[in-house]
Design an enzyme around this catalytic site. Structure first.
Site, PDB file in Angstrom:
ATOM      1  N   ASN A 242      38.900  39.072  34.726  1.00  0.00           N
ATOM      2  CA  ASN A 242      40.367  39.162  35.222  1.00  0.00           C
ATOM      3  C   ASN A 242      40.273  39.612  36.750  1.00  0.00           C
ATOM      4  OD1 ASN A 242      39.322  41.972  35.313  1.00  0.00           O
ATOM      5  ND2 ASN A 242      41.036  42.637  33.822  1.00  0.00           N
TER       6      ASN A 242
ATOM      7  N   GLU B 161      41.224  47.362  37.816  1.00  0.00           N
ATOM      8  CA  GLU B 161      41.738  46.445  37.051  1.00  0.00           C
ATOM      9  C   GLU B 161      43.071  45.997  37.969  1.00  0.00           C
ATOM     10  OE1 GLU B 161      40.376  45.382  34.688  1.00  0.00           O
ATOM     11  OE2 GLU B 161      39.953  46.977  32.975  1.00  0.00           O
TER      12      GLU B 161
END
Ligand code: F6R
Length: 280
Positions: free
Chosen positions: A137, A144
């Site tokens: 990702n 993140e």
């Protein structure tokens, strides 16, 4: 950004090990930022081999790992300290006191770990070379998607995609850690030199986003485009979605030809020259 496309994951490890060797020769008391995960395992194996051959020493090196899970049992198999010990530290001459992780002691408030870790990195003189993997990702460390591009070391809840990727490594009796303490994106960007490693087709989209996508908090690795000294070392599979693949290979051949004419040692390589911050 220098993009180095090599034929196999083994070659990624060899090329990265050559750069780390040069760093260690250039500055034996250097400060290394290190990553865990499957990608750098072959690199660490290669460094251990070179240590055993007498080619390198980690005796004066200080290391700062990118991240550590929060809430693990002491000595858990999942801990990144244990990972690093098994794959690298225990097989070299590194001093135990020079190894650092953003760990939280039993009774400690995890929110206090980050500022202490930042202080320790700065007290060591800052990171000379940071090794990174990349999440599917686009995460670096456990930053993140949506992480602030200026973030510092802090507690971070893992994204669903990361939990899913990591769950494959769990045994039946193990519980998935859902939080970690990670260097921030700003912390990583402060490193003087960065090596981003990626192997395999499952990383191809993430690598393309990092190298050729728009800089965005939604793809944290893309921020590396704004760093002065990043080398991206990828195998053919991880490079397969790069639009300028052939151009990167051409640039590398041109740079290699300058190195062969003017000297190819670490001391001749601008990558290792003093950075402006070193001059402070
Ligand atoms: C590990 C880390 C992560 C990994 C990334 C890729 O310390 O910070 O960002 O680098 O999740 O993991 P692998 O290499 O297992 O695909």
């Amino acid at each position: 950004m220098e993009v180095m496309i090599v034929s196999s994951s083994d070659e990624v490890a060899q090329v990265a090990a050559d750069i780390l060797r040069d760093m260690l020769l250039h500055k034996p008391a250097c400060v290394l930022g290190l990553a865990t995960g499957s990608t750098p395992i072959a690199l660490y194996g290669e460094l251990v081999h070179r240590y055993q051959q007498g080619e390198i020493s980690l005796r004066e090196v200080q290391t700062f790992n990118l991240d550590e899970y929060l809430g693990l049992q002491p000595k858990s198999r999942l801990s990144y300290r244990r990972f690093m010990s098994e794959h690298l530290f225990a097989h070299t001459d590194i001093e135990a006191d020079n190894i650092h992780f953003p760990e939280c002691a039993a009774e400690q408030d995890p929110r206090t770990v980050g500022p202490g870790y930042e202080w320790a990195i700065s007290n060591a003189g800052g990171i000379d070379l940071q090794v990174l993997g990349i999440g599917a990702n686009g995460h670096i460390g456990f930053n993140e998607p949506s992480s602030s591009l200026g973030s510092r070391t802090r507690v971070k809840a893992l994204a669903p995609r990361t939990l899913q990727d990591n769950s494959k490594l769990l045994r039946d009796d193990e519980t998935q850690p859902e939080m970690a303490i990670t260097m921030g994106i700003g912390t990583i960007m402060d490193a003087r030199r960065i090596l981003l490693l990626a192997t395999g087709e499952h990383k191809a989209a993430a690598v393309a986003g990092a190298v050729e996508g728009a800089i965005s908090a939604m793809h944290p690795a893309s921020v590396l485009q704004a760093h002065q000294r990043v080398r991206v070392i990828v195998d053919e599979a991880a490079a397969s979605q790069l639009q300028l693949r052939e151009y990167y290979q051409w640039v590398r051949r041109k740079n290699d030809s300058i190195a062969s004419q003017h000297g190819g040692s670490a001391d001749d390589d601008p990558w290792f020259h003093k950075t402006v911050e070193d001059l402070d």
